[in-house]
Design a protein around this motif. Sequence first.
Motif, short mmCIF file in Angstrom:
data_model
loop_
_atom_site.label_atom_id
_atom_site.label_comp_id
_atom_site.label_asym_id
_atom_site.label_seq_id
_atom_site.Cartn_x
_atom_site.Cartn_y
_atom_site.Cartn_z
N ALA A 127 0.84 -1.21 0.00
CA ALA A 127 0.00 0.00 0.00
C ALA A 127 0.87 1.26 0.00
N VAL A 128 1.90 1.27 0.84
CA VAL A 128 2.82 2.41 0.89
C VAL A 128 3.62 2.49 -0.41
N ALA A 129 4.03 1.33 -0.93
CA ALA A 129 4.81 1.30 -2.16
C ALA A 129 4.02 1.84 -3.35
N GLU A 130 2.73 1.50 -3.42
CA GLU A 130 1.92 2.00 -4.52
C GLU A 130 1.68 3.50 -4.42
N GLU A 131 1.56 4.01 -3.19
CA GLU A 131 1.47 5.46 -3.03
C GLU A 131 2.73 6.12 -3.59
N CYS A 132 3.87 5.52 -3.31
CA CYS A 132 5.15 6.02 -3.81
C CYS A 132 5.23 5.92 -5.32
N ALA A 133 4.99 4.73 -5.85
CA ALA A 133 5.14 4.49 -7.29
C ALA A 133 4.19 5.33 -8.12
N GLN A 134 2.94 5.41 -7.69
CA GLN A 134 1.96 6.17 -8.46
C GLN A 134 2.19 7.67 -8.36
N THR A 135 2.76 8.12 -7.25
CA THR A 135 3.15 9.53 -7.15
C THR A 135 4.22 9.84 -8.19
N ALA A 136 5.25 9.01 -8.25
CA ALA A 136 6.32 9.23 -9.22
C ALA A 136 5.80 9.17 -10.65
N GLU A 137 4.91 8.23 -10.93
CA GLU A 137 4.34 8.13 -12.29
C GLU A 137 3.49 9.34 -12.63
N PHE A 138 2.76 9.86 -11.65
CA PHE A 138 1.97 11.07 -11.88
C PHE A 138 2.86 12.24 -12.27
N PHE A 139 4.07 12.27 -11.70
CA PHE A 139 5.01 13.34 -11.99
C PHE A 139 5.90 13.05 -13.20
N GLY A 140 5.54 12.02 -13.97
CA GLY A 140 6.20 11.79 -15.24
C GLY A 140 7.43 10.92 -15.21
N GLN A 141 7.58 10.10 -14.16
CA GLN A 141 8.76 9.25 -14.04
C GLN A 141 8.42 7.80 -14.41
N LYS A 142 9.41 7.09 -14.90
CA LYS A 142 9.25 5.67 -15.17
C LYS A 142 9.57 4.90 -13.90
N VAL A 143 8.70 3.96 -13.53
CA VAL A 143 8.85 3.21 -12.28
C VAL A 143 8.83 1.72 -12.58
N GLU A 144 9.74 0.99 -11.92
CA GLU A 144 9.71 -0.47 -11.96
C GLU A 144 9.52 -0.97 -10.53
N ARG A 145 8.60 -1.90 -10.35
CA ARG A 145 8.24 -2.38 -9.03
C ARG A 145 8.91 -3.72 -8.74
N PHE A 146 9.41 -3.85 -7.50
CA PHE A 146 10.03 -5.09 -7.03
C PHE A 146 9.44 -5.38 -5.65
N TYR A 147 8.45 -6.25 -5.58
CA TYR A 147 7.73 -6.46 -4.34
C TYR A 147 8.07 -7.81 -3.69
N ASP A 148 8.00 -7.83 -2.36
CA ASP A 148 8.21 -9.03 -1.54
C ASP A 148 9.63 -9.56 -1.70
N MET A 149 10.60 -8.72 -1.33
CA MET A 149 12.01 -9.10 -1.45
C MET A 149 12.74 -8.89 -0.11
N GLY A 150 12.09 -9.19 0.98
CA GLY A 150 12.66 -8.96 2.30
C GLY A 150 13.88 -9.81 2.60
N VAL A 151 14.60 -9.41 3.66
CA VAL A 151 15.88 -10.05 3.97
C VAL A 151 15.72 -11.46 4.52
N SER A 152 14.52 -11.87 4.88
CA SER A 152 14.34 -13.25 5.35
C SER A 152 14.48 -14.26 4.22
N GLY A 153 14.44 -13.77 3.00
CA GLY A 153 14.70 -14.61 1.82
C GLY A 153 15.59 -13.81 0.88
N LEU A 154 16.84 -13.64 1.26
CA LEU A 154 17.74 -12.69 0.58
C LEU A 154 17.97 -13.03 -0.89
#
Length: 248
Positions: A127-154
């Motif tokens: 939810a926080v990541a999408e707020e971030c990504a969509q904000t950047a896209e609204f301002f004209g930036q290209k965004v690539e998403r990488f989700y669920d990559m926590g250190v418990s599974g490095l």
Amino acid sequence: MPIETLLQAVKDGSMDIATAKEILSRAPYEELGFAKLDTHREIRTGFAEVVYCQNKADDFLVQIFLKLYKAHGEVMGTRCSQTQFELLQPHLPDLIYDPVSRIAKIMKPKEGEGLIAVCTAGTADIAVAEECAQTAEFFGQKVERFYDMGVSGLHRLLSKVDRLQKANCVVAIAGMEGALASVIGGLVANPVIAVPTSVGYGANFHGLSALLTMLNSCSNGVATVNIDNGFGAGFLASQINRLVTRKE
């Protein structure tokens, strides 16, 4: 309207000098009584004002959205509830709503410039990541998403390092102990924006433990925004990316 667009319109004849003069001579904000809309913000900073919807009175919210849409031809609101969207949508039929990020927006078509990588430690941080990504896209930036990559599974993170290293800026979003930002900071050459989230059990203290971890990161080049502040991270990432892609 960005000042470059206005000047180009005068130069190519699509706008006359009188109209341009009128636009430039307007007050640097529009007085609504209950709000002072910073309609010149895009001219000064390159990014138009965005609406923080939470806790705004219904009538105030509608008027603000309408005024900003009229001024810019697009508008975005963060922390918008489903009820607020249903209030706004009859006044702005083209308004769309994403219940995950809680963003309501009308957005002009944009190709997206540069590259920002938005990463999360877990699915609960999206939810926080999408707020971030969509904000950047609204301002004209290209965004690539990488989700669920926590250190418990490095290994999940390490399998994407080559792609992260191509980004002009990486946003690392994590709750629990917030270690993701430090790990990414040691793997990439470009700035890392750390976003602590309120995801976690009791001793997470609603994101405070992740915030302190990120503030105390031993990796160089890591800067931290406030807890759950996806918008702030997306805005800062857009500024960094724009520096790389800006054409003089």
